[in-house]
Design a protein around this motif. Structure first.
Motif, PDB file in Angstrom:
ATOM      1  N   ASP B  43     -48.001 -14.249  40.616  1.00  0.00           N
ATOM      2  CA  ASP B  43     -47.743 -14.531  39.212  1.00  0.00           C
ATOM      3  C   ASP B  43     -48.589 -13.620  38.344  1.00  0.00           C
ATOM      4  N   THR B  44     -48.216 -13.532  37.079  1.00  0.00           N
ATOM      5  CA  THR B  44     -48.801 -12.518  36.203  1.00  0.00           C
ATOM      6  C   THR B  44     -50.303 -12.684  35.999  1.00  0.00           C
ATOM      7  N   PRO B  45     -50.786 -13.889  35.645  1.00  0.00           N
ATOM      8  CA  PRO B  45     -52.226 -13.965  35.367  1.00  0.00           C
ATOM      9  C   PRO B  45     -53.098 -13.715  36.594  1.00  0.00           C
ATOM     10  N   THR B  46     -52.602 -14.075  37.780  1.00  0.00           N
ATOM     11  CA  THR B  46     -53.418 -13.919  38.979  1.00  0.00           C
ATOM     12  C   THR B  46     -53.336 -12.504  39.542  1.00  0.00           C
ATOM     13  N   ASP B  47     -52.119 -11.985  39.616  1.00  0.00           N
ATOM     14  CA  ASP B  47     -51.935 -10.722  40.320  1.00  0.00           C
ATOM     15  C   ASP B  47     -51.926  -9.502  39.403  1.00  0.00           C
ATOM     16  N   PHE B  48     -51.598  -9.695  38.147  1.00  0.00           N
ATOM     17  CA  PHE B  48     -51.465  -8.531  37.262  1.00  0.00           C
ATOM     18  C   PHE B  48     -52.179  -8.731  35.931  1.00  0.00           C
ATOM     19  N   PRO B  49     -53.443  -9.167  35.953  1.00  0.00           N
ATOM     20  CA  PRO B  49     -54.152  -9.331  34.680  1.00  0.00           C
ATOM     21  C   PRO B  49     -54.422  -7.955  34.067  1.00  0.00           C
ATOM     22  N   PRO B  50     -54.459  -7.876  32.738  1.00  0.00           N
ATOM     23  CA  PRO B  50     -54.620  -6.562  32.106  1.00  0.00           C
ATOM     24  C   PRO B  50     -55.990  -5.932  32.334  1.00  0.00           C
ATOM     25  N   ASN B  51     -56.963  -6.702  32.769  1.00  0.00           N
ATOM     26  CA  ASN B  51     -58.288  -6.110  32.995  1.00  0.00           C
ATOM     27  C   ASN B  51     -58.492  -5.693  34.442  1.00  0.00           C
ATOM     28  N   TYR B  52     -57.388  -5.594  35.180  1.00  0.00           N
ATOM     29  CA  TYR B  52     -57.481  -5.198  36.583  1.00  0.00           C
ATOM     30  C   TYR B  52     -56.860  -3.819  36.750  1.00  0.00           C
ATOM     31  N   ALA B  53     -57.537  -2.942  37.460  1.00  0.00           N
ATOM     32  CA  ALA B  53     -57.043  -1.574  37.625  1.00  0.00           C
ATOM     33  C   ALA B  53     -56.495  -1.390  39.034  1.00  0.00           C
ATOM     34  N   PRO B  54     -55.174  -1.316  39.168  1.00  0.00           N
ATOM     35  CA  PRO B  54     -54.601  -1.046  40.499  1.00  0.00           C
ATOM     36  C   PRO B  54     -54.914   0.397  40.872  1.00  0.00           C
ATOM     37  N   ASP B  55     -55.616   0.596  41.980  1.00  0.00           N
ATOM     38  CA  ASP B  55     -56.044   1.958  42.313  1.00  0.00           C
ATOM     39  C   ASP B  55     -55.077   2.619  43.283  1.00  0.00           C
ATOM     40  N   GLU B  56     -55.133   3.922  43.293  1.00  0.00           N
ATOM     41  CA  GLU B  56     -54.150   4.718  44.024  1.00  0.00           C
ATOM     42  C   GLU B  56     -54.212   4.493  45.533  1.00  0.00           C
ATOM     43  N   LEU B  57     -55.431   4.372  46.066  1.00  0.00           N
ATOM     44  CA  LEU B  57     -55.540   4.245  47.521  1.00  0.00           C
ATOM     45  C   LEU B  57     -54.912   2.933  48.001  1.00  0.00           C
ATOM     46  N   ARG B  58     -55.270   1.849  47.336  1.00  0.00           N
ATOM     47  CA  ARG B  58     -54.780   0.546  47.795  1.00  0.00           C
ATOM     48  C   ARG B  58     -53.264   0.401  47.574  1.00  0.00           C
ATOM     49  N   TYR B  59     -52.787   0.885  46.420  1.00  0.00           N
ATOM     50  CA  TYR B  59     -51.400   0.597  46.064  1.00  0.00           C
ATOM     51  C   TYR B  59     -50.443   1.728  46.426  1.00  0.00           C
ATOM     52  N   ALA B  60     -50.762   2.949  45.978  1.00  0.00           N
ATOM     53  CA  ALA B  60     -49.809   4.045  46.202  1.00  0.00           C
ATOM     54  C   ALA B  60     -49.860   4.553  47.640  1.00  0.00           C
ATOM     55  N   VAL B  61     -51.075   4.621  48.208  1.00  0.00           N
ATOM     56  CA  VAL B  61     -51.215   5.209  49.543  1.00  0.00           C
ATOM     57  C   VAL B  61     -51.049   4.156  50.634  1.00  0.00           C
ATOM     58  N   ARG B  62     -51.741   3.008  50.461  1.00  0.00           N
ATOM     59  CA  ARG B  62     -51.714   2.002  51.537  1.00  0.00           C
ATOM     60  C   ARG B  62     -50.707   0.896  51.276  1.00  0.00           C
ATOM     61  N   HIS B  63     -49.914   1.034  50.211  1.00  0.00           N
ATOM     62  CA  HIS B  63     -48.727   0.200  50.007  1.00  0.00           C
ATOM     63  C   HIS B  63     -49.031  -1.294  49.974  1.00  0.00           C
ATOM     64  N   ASP B  64     -50.019  -1.664  49.197  1.00  0.00           N
ATOM     65  CA  ASP B  64     -50.460  -3.055  49.187  1.00  0.00           C
ATOM     66  C   ASP B  64     -49.355  -4.037  48.809  1.00  0.00           C
ATOM     67  N   LEU B  65     -48.446  -3.627  47.920  1.00  0.00           N
ATOM     68  CA  LEU B  65     -47.436  -4.572  47.423  1.00  0.00           C
ATOM     69  C   LEU B  65     -46.192  -4.627  48.299  1.00  0.00           C
ATOM     70  N   PHE B  66     -46.135  -3.807  49.326  1.00  0.00           N
ATOM     71  CA  PHE B  66     -44.895  -3.710  50.093  1.00  0.00           C
ATOM     72  C   PHE B  66     -44.990  -4.498  51.393  1.00  0.00           C
ATOM     73  N   VAL B  67     -43.845  -4.674  52.002  1.00  0.00           N
ATOM     74  CA  VAL B  67     -43.800  -5.327  53.309  1.00  0.00           C
ATOM     75  C   VAL B  67     -44.661  -4.539  54.294  1.00  0.00           C
ATOM     76  N   ARG B  68     -45.440  -5.251  55.077  1.00  0.00           N
ATOM     77  CA  ARG B  68     -46.178  -4.577  56.152  1.00  0.00           C
ATOM     78  C   ARG B  68     -45.198  -4.226  57.262  1.00  0.00           C
ATOM     79  N   PRO B  69     -45.288  -3.011  57.813  1.00  0.00           N
ATOM     80  CA  PRO B  69     -44.376  -2.674  58.911  1.00  0.00           C
ATOM     81  C   PRO B  69     -44.436  -3.681  60.063  1.00  0.00           C
ATOM     82  N   ALA B  70     -45.592  -4.317  60.275  1.00  0.00           N
ATOM     83  CA  ALA B  70     -45.695  -5.308  61.346  1.00  0.00           C
ATOM     84  C   ALA B  70     -45.015  -6.624  60.978  1.00  0.00           C
ATOM     85  N   GLN B  71     -44.775  -6.816  59.684  1.00  0.00           N
ATOM     86  CA  GLN B  71     -44.163  -8.057  59.196  1.00  0.00           C
ATOM     87  C   GLN B  71     -42.644  -7.989  59.362  1.00  0.00           C
ATOM     88  N   THR B  72     -42.083  -6.849  59.037  1.00  0.00           N
ATOM     89  CA  THR B  72     -40.668  -6.605  59.262  1.00  0.00           C
ATOM     90  C   THR B  72     -40.539  -5.183  59.799  1.00  0.00           C
TER      91      THR B  72
END
Lengths: 89, 228
Positions: B43-72
């Motif tokens: 949900d928005t307040p927990t996962d996407f608060p405006p004072n949180y900086a999504p960084d490139e390594l966690r999100y763009a490179v390591r695909h934090d928001l996507f399905v894990r290949p081991a999951q599907t």
């Protein structure tokens, strides 16, 4: 950690190409050097200062139309500014 | 063991953009709706608060928001002579994970399809002749036209507060927009972020060479929030 695992695997699997090992080593080095200091590398944002990357600043809208000007502010990381780093051990 | 859940009127599989819009319409109409989504609750307040900086390594490179290949796990081969192997790192596509689906991590580019895209087979045949398309090319017309979809494009753009410059308003070409787009019934709801395009060297150079650069059409509302 990924690199340690890879070394281990190469020791066990004789004849395996060293290319994957080197690729992971290179990737981890790049990521450690350029990623946010929150991950433990890039201390005091040394890599970002070197390339002129201003880091995790909140808003660049004032700068959208200012071309060929050097951005004057020092980089900030997710955890804050260089001056806030704990003293070196 | 089977868990029997209370009955409901509607079950929606996948709560991304499409599922969420359908869910809202149906609950507005008084139906009870349950939506099913793989992965975590977001949900928005927990996962996407405006004072949180999504960084490139966690999100763009390591695909934090996507399905894990081991999951599907999906397998892939690049040509029929290869053996299909599990994909370990997503590349050409990124499978969404969690509530919000791909709407959580999309780049918010909301181009409309061109009118000819809906009738591609007819268009290419009329333009280049009946022999132009090889027999094994299976493209078809969509069965729905741009004009039929235009009101829905419009609804979605106003729902999102999409920004951009119209290139064609009710058949009239407009300056600084996309001259090839289909007719719009009204302008974008938002003029959009400050575009460096018209002041930067590349924009000016493009115009000098007779090209018509235009800003990307984005759902990144900067002027105000829109609640249609």
């Amino acid at each position: 950690m990924g690199t340690q695992k890879c070394v281990h695997a190469l020791v066990q699997l004789q004849g395996t190409s060293t290319t994957p090992f080197f690729e992971i080593l290179l990737q981890d080095t790049r990521q450690g050097f350029f990623a946010d200091p929150i991950y433990g590398g890039n201390r005091d944002m040394a890599a970002w200062k070197m390339i002129g990357f201003p880091g995790a600043r909140y808003d660049y809208r004032d700068w959208v139309e200012r071309h060929n000007e050097r951005y004057p502010l020092p980089p900030v990381s997710i955890t804050g500014r260089t001056e806030w780093s704990p003293a070196r051990p | 063991m089977t868990t029997k859940l209370p009955p409901t009127d509607v079950v929606i599989i996948g709560l991304g953009w499409t599922g969420a819009i359908v869910a809202k319409s149906m609950t507005d109409a008084g139906l009870r709706v349950v939506a099913i989504e793989r992965g975590p609750w977001r949900d928005t307040p927990t996962d996407f608060p405006p004072n949180y900086a999504p960084d490139e390594l966690r999100y763009a490179v390591r695909h934090d928001l996507f399905v894990r290949p081991a999951q599907t796990t999906l397998t892939c081969r690049n040509n029929p002579s290869q053996t299909a192997l599990p994909i370990r790192t997503w590349g050409s596509f990124l499978l969404p994970n969690g509530v919000g689906g791909a709407g959580v991590h999309w780049n918010a580019q909301t181009w409309r399809f061109l009118p000819t895209d809906f009738v591609l087979k007819t268009h290419l045949t009329q333009r280049y002749g009946a022999k132009f398309l090889p027999e094994d090319i299976t493209i078809q017309d969509w069965g729905v036209t741009y004009d039929e979809l235009e009101p829905h494009y419009d609804t979605f753009e106003y729902l999102c507060g999409t920004s951009g410059i119209a290139g064609n308003l009710k058949g009239q070409k407009q300056p600084f927009g996309n001259p090839w787009e289909g007719p719009r019934s009204r302008p974008y709801p938002d003029a959009g972020a400050k575009a460096a395009l018209r002041t930067c060297a590349m924009g000016r150079g493009s115009e000098r060479n007779g090209l018509q650069p235009l800003p990307a059409t984005l759902r990144q509302s900067v002027a105000r929030l829109h609640e249609p």
